[in-house]
Design an enzyme around this catalytic site. Sequence first.
Site, short mmCIF file in Angstrom:
data_model
loop_
_atom_site.label_atom_id
_atom_site.label_comp_id
_atom_site.label_asym_id
_atom_site.label_seq_id
_atom_site.Cartn_x
_atom_site.Cartn_y
_atom_site.Cartn_z
N LYS A 13 24.66 5.06 -16.47
CA LYS A 13 24.37 6.44 -16.92
C LYS A 13 23.06 6.48 -17.70
CE LYS A 13 28.26 6.87 -19.23
NZ LYS A 13 28.86 5.58 -18.88
N ARG A 89 33.56 14.21 -21.34
CA ARG A 89 34.31 12.98 -21.11
C ARG A 89 35.81 13.20 -21.13
NH1 ARG A 89 30.67 8.57 -22.84
NH2 ARG A 89 31.81 6.63 -22.94
P1 AP5 Z 1 23.69 1.41 -18.67
O1 AP5 Z 1 22.65 2.21 -18.00
O2 AP5 Z 1 23.56 1.16 -20.13
O3 AP5 Z 1 25.14 1.98 -18.32
P2 AP5 Z 1 25.97 3.14 -19.03
O4 AP5 Z 1 26.76 3.79 -17.95
O5 AP5 Z 1 25.07 3.99 -19.85
O6 AP5 Z 1 26.92 2.24 -19.93
P3 AP5 Z 1 27.37 2.45 -21.43
O7 AP5 Z 1 27.90 1.13 -21.88
O8 AP5 Z 1 26.31 3.08 -22.25
O9 AP5 Z 1 28.53 3.49 -21.22
P4 AP5 Z 1 29.65 3.97 -22.15
O10 AP5 Z 1 30.17 5.14 -21.44
O11 AP5 Z 1 30.63 2.93 -22.48
O12 AP5 Z 1 28.90 4.22 -23.55
P5 AP5 Z 1 28.44 5.53 -24.32
O13 AP5 Z 1 27.24 5.17 -25.08
O14 AP5 Z 1 28.39 6.69 -23.41
O15 AP5 Z 1 23.79 0.00 -17.91
C1 AP5 Z 1 24.60 -1.05 -18.42
C2 AP5 Z 1 23.85 -2.39 -18.28
O16 AP5 Z 1 23.70 -2.68 -16.89
C3 AP5 Z 1 22.45 -2.40 -18.88
O17 AP5 Z 1 22.17 -3.65 -19.41
C4 AP5 Z 1 21.55 -2.09 -17.67
O18 AP5 Z 1 20.26 -2.64 -17.81
C5 AP5 Z 1 22.32 -2.73 -16.53
N1 AP5 Z 1 22.20 -2.01 -15.25
C6 AP5 Z 1 22.23 -0.66 -15.07
N2 AP5 Z 1 22.12 -0.36 -13.76
C7 AP5 Z 1 22.04 -1.55 -13.10
C8 AP5 Z 1 21.91 -1.90 -11.71
N3 AP5 Z 1 21.86 -0.97 -10.73
N4 AP5 Z 1 21.88 -3.22 -11.39
C9 AP5 Z 1 21.93 -4.18 -12.37
N5 AP5 Z 1 22.03 -3.90 -13.69
C10 AP5 Z 1 22.09 -2.61 -14.06
O19 AP5 Z 1 29.64 5.76 -25.33
C11 AP5 Z 1 29.88 4.85 -26.38
C12 AP5 Z 1 31.03 5.35 -27.25
O20 AP5 Z 1 30.68 6.60 -27.85
C13 AP5 Z 1 32.35 5.63 -26.53
O21 AP5 Z 1 33.13 4.45 -26.39
C14 AP5 Z 1 32.99 6.64 -27.50
O22 AP5 Z 1 33.52 5.98 -28.61
C15 AP5 Z 1 31.81 7.46 -27.96
N6 AP5 Z 1 31.54 8.65 -27.12
C16 AP5 Z 1 30.40 8.89 -26.40
N7 AP5 Z 1 30.46 10.07 -25.78
C17 AP5 Z 1 31.67 10.60 -26.09
C18 AP5 Z 1 32.32 11.81 -25.73
N8 AP5 Z 1 31.74 12.72 -24.93
N9 AP5 Z 1 33.57 12.02 -26.22
C19 AP5 Z 1 34.17 11.13 -27.04
N10 AP5 Z 1 33.61 9.96 -27.41
C20 AP5 Z 1 32.37 9.70 -26.95
MG MG Z 2 24.91 4.42 -21.89
#
Ligand code: AP5
Ligand code: MG
Length: 186
Positions: A13, A89
């Site tokens: 994402k 989410r």
């Molecule tokens: P990356 O692009 O970082 O993936 P991502 O989908 O953004 O993964 P996240 O870990 O950020 O998702 P998440 O949903 O757990 O976290 P969020 O911050 O939203 O890619 C991941 C890795 O893979 C990177 O190293 C990248 O370089 C690599 N990569 C990417 N594409 C690739 C490819 N094609 N090939 C190889 N490598 C690749 O949420 C965190 C926390 O915030 C949640 O747990 C919750 O506590 C809270 N939160 C956030 N939003 C909400 C909400 N709306 N409601 C309630 N709680 C929330």
């Molecule tokens: Mg992310």
Amino acid sequence: MRVIMLAPPGAGKGTQGERIASRYGVTHISSGEMFREEVARQSALGERLSGYLDRGDLAPDDLVLELVRDRVITAARESGGYVLDGFPRTLPQAEAAEEFGRQTGTGAQAVVYLDAPPDVLIARLAGRGESRADDSEAVARHRLEVYAKHTKPLLDYYAGRGIVITIDAARTVEEVSQAIFRALES
Ligand code: AP5
Ligand code: MG
């Protein structure tokens, strides 16, 4: 261009959200990034959020909406669009987003669903190294369970509105981007 990215942790994402935003000149809004910034600043809101982030649990809907709503509306009005990364989410968040989108004429036009198998996701999160505390294997697995229970059901919600684009995200970053751009432009 007003897009929601719906995808499990590690699917890309953040990576693809930035690329979409830069290609179409719209604002990339990552709820997770916003929350991590609040925690880093040790704001009152950050203190309320940190436990949820550390455990990989979802923050309460009202808190999320309070922080995200105005940003989304402002982005749509001022930059001509948005890429939402990590919001909505839950079903209540999706319903609230639809409601304020309708009221302000800023509702999403497409939902990009990044699909990848769990082993790929776990490997990517582990590969990010120590940069995020919630990438430990136990918390990453919990985040995947939380996603399956609370967020994946949104696919049906948006499929019912006919706006879901499904992308195979288990490919290179560039291949995934090209597939997204093609789908959004067709
Ligand atoms: P990356 O692009 O970082 O993936 P991502 O989908 O953004 O993964 P996240 O870990 O950020 O998702 P998440 O949903 O757990 O976290 P969020 O911050 O939203 O890619 C991941 C890795 O893979 C990177 O190293 C990248 O370089 C690599 N990569 C990417 N594409 C690739 C490819 N094609 N090939 C190889 N490598 C690749 O949420 C965190 C926390 O915030 C949640 O747990 C919750 O506590 C809270 N939160 C956030 N939003 C909400 C909400 N709306 N409601 C309630 N709680 C929330
Ligand atoms: Mg992310």
